[in-house]
Design a protein around this motif. Sequence first.
Motif, PDB file in Angstrom:
ATOM      1  N   TYR A  42       0.817  -1.214   0.000  1.00 15.90           N
ATOM      2  CA  TYR A  42       0.000   0.000   0.000  1.00 15.90           C
ATOM      3  C   TYR A  42       0.848   1.259   0.000  1.00 15.90           C
ATOM      4  CZ  TYR A  42      -4.272  -2.650   0.430  1.00 15.90           C
ATOM      5  OH  TYR A  42      -5.319  -3.501   0.165  1.00 15.90           O
ATOM      6  N   PHE A  43       2.039   1.185   0.573  1.00 15.06           N
ATOM      7  CA  PHE A  43       2.945   2.330   0.576  1.00 15.06           C
ATOM      8  C   PHE A  43       3.339   2.696  -0.854  1.00 15.06           C
ATOM      9  CE2 PHE A  43       7.407   3.854   0.676  1.00 15.06           C
ATOM     10  CZ  PHE A  43       7.200   5.055   1.360  1.00 15.06           C
ATOM     11  N   ALA A  46       0.270   3.839  -2.989  1.00 22.30           N
ATOM     12  CA  ALA A  46      -0.113   5.230  -2.755  1.00 22.30           C
ATOM     13  C   ALA A  46       0.854   6.189  -3.453  1.00 22.30           C
ATOM     14  CB  ALA A  46      -0.148   5.514  -1.246  1.00 22.30           C
ATOM     15  N   TRP A  50      -0.281   8.837  -6.389  1.00 22.18           N
ATOM     16  CA  TRP A  50      -0.071  10.284  -6.243  1.00 22.18           C
ATOM     17  C   TRP A  50       0.799  10.826  -7.365  1.00 22.18           C
ATOM     18  CZ3 TRP A  50      -3.059  13.395  -3.916  1.00 22.18           C
ATOM     19  CH2 TRP A  50      -3.721  13.035  -2.744  1.00 22.18           C
ATOM     20  N   ALA A  70     -10.627   9.560   2.910  1.00 25.27           N
ATOM     21  CA  ALA A  70      -9.559   8.829   3.603  1.00 25.27           C
ATOM     22  C   ALA A  70     -10.139   7.729   4.491  1.00 25.27           C
ATOM     23  CB  ALA A  70      -8.712   9.789   4.436  1.00 25.27           C
ATOM     24  N   ALA A 182      -6.173   7.840  -4.967  1.00 24.04           N
ATOM     25  CA  ALA A 182      -4.954   8.203  -4.249  1.00 24.04           C
ATOM     26  C   ALA A 182      -5.261   8.544  -2.792  1.00 24.04           C
ATOM     27  CB  ALA A 182      -4.280   9.388  -4.941  1.00 24.04           C
ATOM     28  N   ILE A 183      -6.340   9.298  -2.570  1.00 20.97           N
ATOM     29  CA  ILE A 183      -6.706   9.690  -1.206  1.00 20.97           C
ATOM     30  C   ILE A 183      -7.135   8.470  -0.392  1.00 20.97           C
ATOM     31  CG2 ILE A 183      -8.283  11.064   0.209  1.00 20.97           C
ATOM     32  CD1 ILE A 183      -8.434  13.068  -2.087  1.00 20.97           C
ATOM     33  N   THR A 185      -6.413   5.297  -0.926  1.00 17.01           N
ATOM     34  CA  THR A 185      -5.279   4.405  -0.699  1.00 17.01           C
ATOM     35  C   THR A 185      -4.374   4.945   0.395  1.00 17.01           C
ATOM     36  OG1 THR A 185      -5.333   3.719  -3.019  1.00 17.01           O
ATOM     37  CG2 THR A 185      -3.330   3.218  -1.794  1.00 17.01           C
ATOM     38  N   THR A 186      -4.268   6.270   0.471  1.00 15.03           N
ATOM     39  CA  THR A 186      -3.495   6.890   1.557  1.00 15.03           C
ATOM     40  C   THR A 186      -4.134   6.589   2.900  1.00 15.03           C
ATOM     41  OG1 THR A 186      -2.758   8.677   0.098  1.00 15.03           O
ATOM     42  CG2 THR A 186      -2.621   9.070   2.476  1.00 15.03           C
ATOM     43  N   SER A 189      -3.375   3.093   3.760  1.00 15.19           N
ATOM     44  CA  SER A 189      -1.971   2.958   4.183  1.00 15.19           C
ATOM     45  C   SER A 189      -1.786   3.398   5.629  1.00 15.19           C
ATOM     46  CB  SER A 189      -1.069   3.791   3.264  1.00 15.19           C
ATOM     47  OG  SER A 189      -1.163   3.359   1.922  1.00 15.19           O
ATOM     48  N   LEU A 190      -2.434   4.500   6.009  1.00 11.18           N
ATOM     49  CA  LEU A 190      -2.323   4.999   7.381  1.00 11.18           C
ATOM     50  C   LEU A 190      -2.872   3.978   8.375  1.00 11.18           C
ATOM     51  CD1 LEU A 190      -3.304   8.757   6.899  1.00 11.18           C
ATOM     52  CD2 LEU A 190      -1.028   7.804   7.314  1.00 11.18           C
TER      53      LEU A 190
END
Length: 297
Positions: A42-43, A46, A50, A70, A182-183, A185-186, A189-190
Amino acid sequence: MKILNYALLVFLGGCSYGVVSTFVKLGYSEGFRLSEVTGSQYFFGAIMLWAIAIFVPKDRLKCKQWLTLAIGGIPMGLTGIFYNQALGYINASFAIILLLQFTWISMVLQYVFTKEAPSRKSFISTIIILVGSVLASGFLQTGIIFSFAGISWGILAAFSFAFFIFISGNTNIPVHPIYKSAIMTTGASLLIFICLPPLFLINGTLTDGLFMYGLLTGFFGSLVPPLLFNIGMPKVGGSLGTILSASELPTAVIMSTLVLHEAVTFLQWVGVVIILGGIAYPNFQGHKTTYLIKKNE
């Protein structure tokens, strides 16, 4: 571009999803852990999204809209954790079959939250998928050892993926699909970094081979499918798109057979075909009707 070309893009997007489990299993065989494989997937996904989002139109979003998107990525992150956890216990071919149960789970969620009862075709489709899943899983065969933990993680992955699809379909925020991906997936990831601290960023595993697996799983799991689906889906429509994107199932089974050398019996292949038939059934009927209407006009 002809409609056949758009259909091919959606088909390839489904195939892209299907190869991810093979790379995850290969990563495990190299000694990498769940936190390292999932976190790097996921890192890098993302980062790549982006990088592409820089070149797409961006709508001005409020902080609340950013936060909503998010948070909407949380089920995606949970799916990554649950599915990759399942792959640590069961074969990749079995794991993808468990994940595919999101098709009927999504129907149940739709009814629970919107009170929209499933149609007769959807109900029949669900029965077909369940029958195919029993055959494809190998439950009817003797000598096959099943992992309760692996099955549990796989079913949890199906539930979280169903929630992700439900949330995505009910989030009406005007934003470009790539930017939206992108948002989300971020956000995913978090969540993963909170549950599985990203020690791989500082402990040297990236240079020990994890970089390759993170790049491959991120590319095939988080980058390629959204791009191809966003291009092809609007042209082929959601019904045909569902059929085409189901290519992830046979792709995963073929990859696990050829690359991982997992044994898949003839009866299990029959189950795979039945599952695909169950997914295609209601959509094929709709397209047949549309074709006949257009033909008589």
